[in-house]
Design a protein around this motif. Structure first.
Motif, PDB file in Angstrom:
ATOM      1  N   ARG A   1      45.607  65.995  29.020  1.00 21.60           N
ATOM      2  CA  ARG A   1      45.841  64.550  29.031  1.00 21.60           C
ATOM      3  C   ARG A   1      46.255  64.079  30.416  1.00 21.60           C
ATOM      4  O   ARG A   1      45.795  63.053  30.903  1.00 21.60           O
ATOM      5  N   GLU A   2      47.131  64.846  31.085  1.00 22.84           N
ATOM      6  CA  GLU A   2      47.575  64.471  32.422  1.00 22.84           C
ATOM      7  C   GLU A   2      46.421  64.476  33.412  1.00 22.84           C
ATOM      8  O   GLU A   2      46.362  63.643  34.303  1.00 22.84           O
ATOM      9  N   VAL A   3      45.493  65.405  33.271  1.00 19.97           N
ATOM     10  CA  VAL A   3      44.343  65.472  34.163  1.00 19.97           C
ATOM     11  C   VAL A   3      43.480  64.230  34.005  1.00 19.97           C
ATOM     12  O   VAL A   3      42.922  63.728  34.971  1.00 19.97           O
ATOM     13  N   ASN A   4      43.378  63.716  32.806  1.00 22.23           N
ATOM     14  CA  ASN A   4      42.556  62.539  32.553  1.00 22.23           C
ATOM     15  C   ASN A   4      43.268  61.231  32.863  1.00 22.23           C
ATOM     16  O   ASN A   4      42.679  60.174  32.742  1.00 22.23           O
ATOM     17  N   GLN A   5      44.533  61.299  33.240  1.00 17.41           N
ATOM     18  CA  GLN A   5      45.298  60.099  33.558  1.00 17.41           C
ATOM     19  C   GLN A   5      45.240  59.824  35.053  1.00 17.41           C
ATOM     20  O   GLN A   5      45.272  60.736  35.869  1.00 17.41           O
ATOM     21  N   VAL A   6      45.119  58.562  35.401  1.00 22.49           N
ATOM     22  CA  VAL A   6      45.125  58.139  36.803  1.00 22.49           C
ATOM     23  C   VAL A   6      46.107  56.993  36.956  1.00 22.49           C
ATOM     24  O   VAL A   6      46.468  56.327  35.984  1.00 22.49           O
ATOM     25  N   ARG A   7      46.529  56.791  38.164  1.00 27.59           N
ATOM     26  CA  ARG A   7      47.392  55.660  38.458  1.00 27.59           C
ATOM     27  C   ARG A   7      46.584  54.687  39.315  1.00 27.59           C
ATOM     28  O   ARG A   7      45.901  55.085  40.238  1.00 27.59           O
ATOM     29  N   ILE A   8      46.654  53.439  38.962  1.00 31.61           N
ATOM     30  CA  ILE A   8      45.919  52.389  39.671  1.00 31.61           C
ATOM     31  C   ILE A   8      46.763  51.886  40.837  1.00 31.61           C
ATOM     32  O   ILE A   8      47.974  51.672  40.698  1.00 31.61           O
ATOM     33  N   ASP A   9      46.130  51.700  41.978  1.00 31.41           N
ATOM     34  CA  ASP A   9      46.807  51.139  43.143  1.00 31.41           C
ATOM     35  C   ASP A   9      47.067  49.660  42.858  1.00 31.41           C
ATOM     36  O   ASP A   9      46.132  48.862  42.741  1.00 31.41           O
ATOM     37  N   ARG A  10      48.336  49.321  42.722  1.00 31.43           N
ATOM     38  CA  ARG A  10      48.707  47.964  42.301  1.00 31.43           C
ATOM     39  C   ARG A  10      48.269  46.897  43.302  1.00 31.43           C
ATOM     40  O   ARG A  10      47.861  45.797  42.912  1.00 31.43           O
ATOM     41  N   VAL A  11      48.347  47.202  44.587  1.00 33.97           N
ATOM     42  CA  VAL A  11      47.954  46.227  45.613  1.00 33.97           C
ATOM     43  C   VAL A  11      46.449  45.975  45.554  1.00 33.97           C
ATOM     44  O   VAL A  11      46.009  44.820  45.548  1.00 33.97           O
ATOM     45  N   ASN A  12      45.670  47.059  45.505  1.00 35.53           N
ATOM     46  CA  ASN A  12      44.216  46.898  45.426  1.00 35.53           C
ATOM     47  C   ASN A  12      43.796  46.200  44.139  1.00 35.53           C
ATOM     48  O   ASN A  12      42.858  45.397  44.131  1.00 35.53           O
ATOM     49  N   PHE A  13      44.492  46.514  43.046  1.00 37.74           N
ATOM     50  CA  PHE A  13      44.190  45.892  41.758  1.00 37.74           C
ATOM     51  C   PHE A  13      44.456  44.388  41.817  1.00 37.74           C
ATOM     52  O   PHE A  13      43.605  43.575  41.419  1.00 37.74           O
ATOM     53  N   ALA A  14      45.616  44.006  42.334  1.00 40.67           N
ATOM     54  CA  ALA A  14      45.960  42.582  42.442  1.00 40.67           C
ATOM     55  C   ALA A  14      44.994  41.865  43.382  1.00 40.67           C
ATOM     56  O   ALA A  14      44.565  40.737  43.101  1.00 40.67           O
ATOM     57  N   ALA A  15      44.628  42.523  44.481  1.00 41.76           N
ATOM     58  CA  ALA A  15      43.690  41.916  45.430  1.00 41.76           C
ATOM     59  C   ALA A  15      42.316  41.718  44.790  1.00 41.76           C
ATOM     60  O   ALA A  15      41.681  40.670  44.975  1.00 41.76           O
ATOM     61  N   ALA A  16      41.859  42.702  44.034  1.00 40.26           N
ATOM     62  CA  ALA A  16      40.555  42.593  43.360  1.00 40.26           C
ATOM     63  C   ALA A  16      40.582  41.467  42.332  1.00 40.26           C
ATOM     64  O   ALA A  16      39.596  40.724  42.197  1.00 40.26           O
ATOM     65  N   MET A  17      41.685  41.342  41.606  1.00 41.77           N
ATOM     66  CA  MET A  17      41.796  40.246  40.635  1.00 41.77           C
ATOM     67  C   MET A  17      41.764  38.899  41.344  1.00 41.77           C
ATOM     68  O   MET A  17      41.106  37.960  40.884  1.00 41.77           O
ATOM     69  N   ALA A  18      42.474  38.796  42.475  1.00 41.06           N
ATOM     70  CA  ALA A  18      42.502  37.537  43.221  1.00 41.06           C
ATOM     71  C   ALA A  18      41.121  37.208  43.790  1.00 41.06           C
ATOM     72  O   ALA A  18      40.667  36.063  43.696  1.00 41.06           O
ATOM     73  N   ARG A  19      40.450  38.207  44.372  1.00 44.42           N
ATOM     74  CA  ARG A  19      39.104  37.976  44.931  1.00 44.42           C
ATOM     75  C   ARG A  19      38.125  37.529  43.853  1.00 44.42           C
ATOM     76  O   ARG A  19      37.269  36.685  44.094  1.00 44.42           O
ATOM     77  N   ALA A  20      38.260  38.106  42.665  1.00 42.83           N
ATOM     78  CA  ALA A  20      37.367  37.741  41.556  1.00 42.83           C
ATOM     79  C   ALA A  20      37.835  36.474  40.854  1.00 42.83           C
ATOM     80  O   ALA A  20      37.159  35.991  39.945  1.00 42.83           O
ATOM     81  N   ASP A  21      38.991  35.957  41.264  1.00 40.31           N
ATOM     82  CA  ASP A  21      39.582  34.762  40.662  1.00 40.31           C
ATOM     83  C   ASP A  21      39.738  34.930  39.148  1.00 40.31           C
ATOM     84  O   ASP A  21      39.328  34.075  38.357  1.00 40.31           O
ATOM     85  N   LEU A  22      40.331  36.083  38.765  1.00 39.07           N
ATOM     86  CA  LEU A  22      40.516  36.390  37.352  1.00 39.07           C
ATOM     87  C   LEU A  22      41.988  36.476  36.994  1.00 39.07           C
ATOM     88  O   LEU A  22      42.793  36.980  37.777  1.00 39.07           O
ATOM     89  N   ASN A  23      42.308  36.003  35.818  1.00 38.43           N
ATOM     90  CA  ASN A  23      43.643  36.239  35.278  1.00 38.43           C
ATOM     91  C   ASN A  23      43.536  37.368  34.249  1.00 38.43           C
ATOM     92  O   ASN A  23      42.445  37.867  33.963  1.00 38.43           O
ATOM     93  N   VAL A  24      44.662  37.792  33.710  1.00 41.52           N
ATOM     94  CA  VAL A  24      44.679  38.916  32.779  1.00 41.52           C
ATOM     95  C   VAL A  24      43.808  38.629  31.560  1.00 41.52           C
ATOM     96  O   VAL A  24      43.038  39.502  31.117  1.00 41.52           O
TER      97      VAL A  24
END
Length: 86
Positions: A17-40
């Motif tokens: 399970r740990e091998v299949n788990q990843v952590r998302i880069d919060r800064v890149n994630f927020a930037a991608a959401m902003a660039r795409a103009d998307l909310n949750v």
């Protein structure tokens, strides 16, 4: 003997399970959401994930590689840009 077998299986499951788990880069994630103009809510609709899952990832919780792929697809970015290294 059965108890030790169960313990081994539980530990093996946790490792897999740990091998299949990843952590998302919060800064890149927020930037991608902003660039795409998307909310949750809209990202949830596009990715097929729940708002709760997206919020959890956004606040730093780990997720499966499958979830990371769905987030990337919803944002229109390569999954590698979202996954935090190390």
């Amino acid at each position: 003997m059965t108890n030790s077998l169960v313990r081994v299986n539980i530990h093996s499951y946790k490792r897999v399970r740990e091998v299949n788990q990843v952590r998302i880069d919060r800064v890149n994630f927020a930037a991608a959401m902003a660039r795409a103009d998307l909310n949750v809510k809209r990202l949830a609709e596009l990715s097929g994930l729940s708002r709760g899952t997206i919020t959890s990832v956004k606040t730093g919780k780990s997720c499966s590689r499958e979830t990371a792929g769905k987030l990337a697809a919803g944002l229109g970015v390569p999954v590698e840009t979202l996954i935090k290294e190390g």
